[in-house]
Design a protein around this motif. Sequence first.
Motif, PDB file in Angstrom:
ATOM      1  N   SER A 101       0.804  -1.211   0.000  1.00  0.00           N
ATOM      2  CA  SER A 101       0.000   0.000   0.000  1.00  0.00           C
ATOM      3  C   SER A 101       0.843   1.269   0.000  1.00  0.00           C
ATOM      4  O   SER A 101       0.311   2.358  -0.127  1.00  0.00           O
ATOM      5  N   SER A 102       2.161   1.167   0.126  1.00  0.00           N
ATOM      6  CA  SER A 102       2.997   2.358   0.208  1.00  0.00           C
ATOM      7  C   SER A 102       3.347   2.932  -1.168  1.00  0.00           C
ATOM      8  O   SER A 102       3.893   4.009  -1.250  1.00  0.00           O
ATOM      9  N   PHE A 103       3.039   2.226  -2.245  1.00  0.00           N
ATOM     10  CA  PHE A 103       3.325   2.723  -3.592  1.00  0.00           C
ATOM     11  C   PHE A 103       2.088   3.440  -4.129  1.00  0.00           C
ATOM     12  O   PHE A 103       0.993   2.885  -4.143  1.00  0.00           O
ATOM     13  N   LYS A 104       2.276   4.679  -4.572  1.00  0.00           N
ATOM     14  CA  LYS A 104       1.162   5.447  -5.130  1.00  0.00           C
ATOM     15  C   LYS A 104       1.596   6.056  -6.453  1.00  0.00           C
ATOM     16  O   LYS A 104       2.728   6.476  -6.602  1.00  0.00           O
ATOM     17  N   LYS A 105       0.662   6.102  -7.394  1.00  0.00           N
ATOM     18  CA  LYS A 105       0.895   6.753  -8.681  1.00  0.00           C
ATOM     19  C   LYS A 105      -0.229   7.762  -8.880  1.00  0.00           C
ATOM     20  O   LYS A 105      -1.403   7.412  -8.783  1.00  0.00           O
ATOM     21  N   CYS A 112       6.804   6.110  -3.188  1.00  0.00           N
ATOM     22  CA  CYS A 112       7.075   4.793  -2.633  1.00  0.00           C
ATOM     23  C   CYS A 112       7.776   4.991  -1.303  1.00  0.00           C
ATOM     24  O   CYS A 112       8.876   5.556  -1.261  1.00  0.00           O
ATOM     25  N   GLN A 113       7.143   4.573  -0.236  1.00  0.00           N
ATOM     26  CA  GLN A 113       7.628   4.746   1.125  1.00  0.00           C
ATOM     27  C   GLN A 113       7.957   6.212   1.372  1.00  0.00           C
ATOM     28  O   GLN A 113       7.068   7.039   1.366  1.00  0.00           O
TER      29      GLN A 113
END
Length: 78
Positions: free
Chosen positions: A22-26, A51-52
């Motif tokens: 869940s720590s990766f976002k785009k 990411c983190q």
Amino acid sequence: MTGFRRVGEVLTGKIGSPSNQSSFKKMVRIESLTCSRCSAVFDGEVKIYECQNSRRELRPSACPACQAAEEAEQRRVE
């Protein structure tokens, strides 16, 4: 059975700890940018990857007209 993962975990992307998944976002946002070739101002997509604890933003360096001209030139050369 170390080193092996269940097929279901691999196919659904559930490998690793849930906090890492869940720590990766785009994200994508629109900004006014200046073309590096012709200095025109254009609205461009800024792609944001998180990411983190790190964040990376990718912006187009050229306006759509200059990008199209460069792609046409590359096709002509090939």
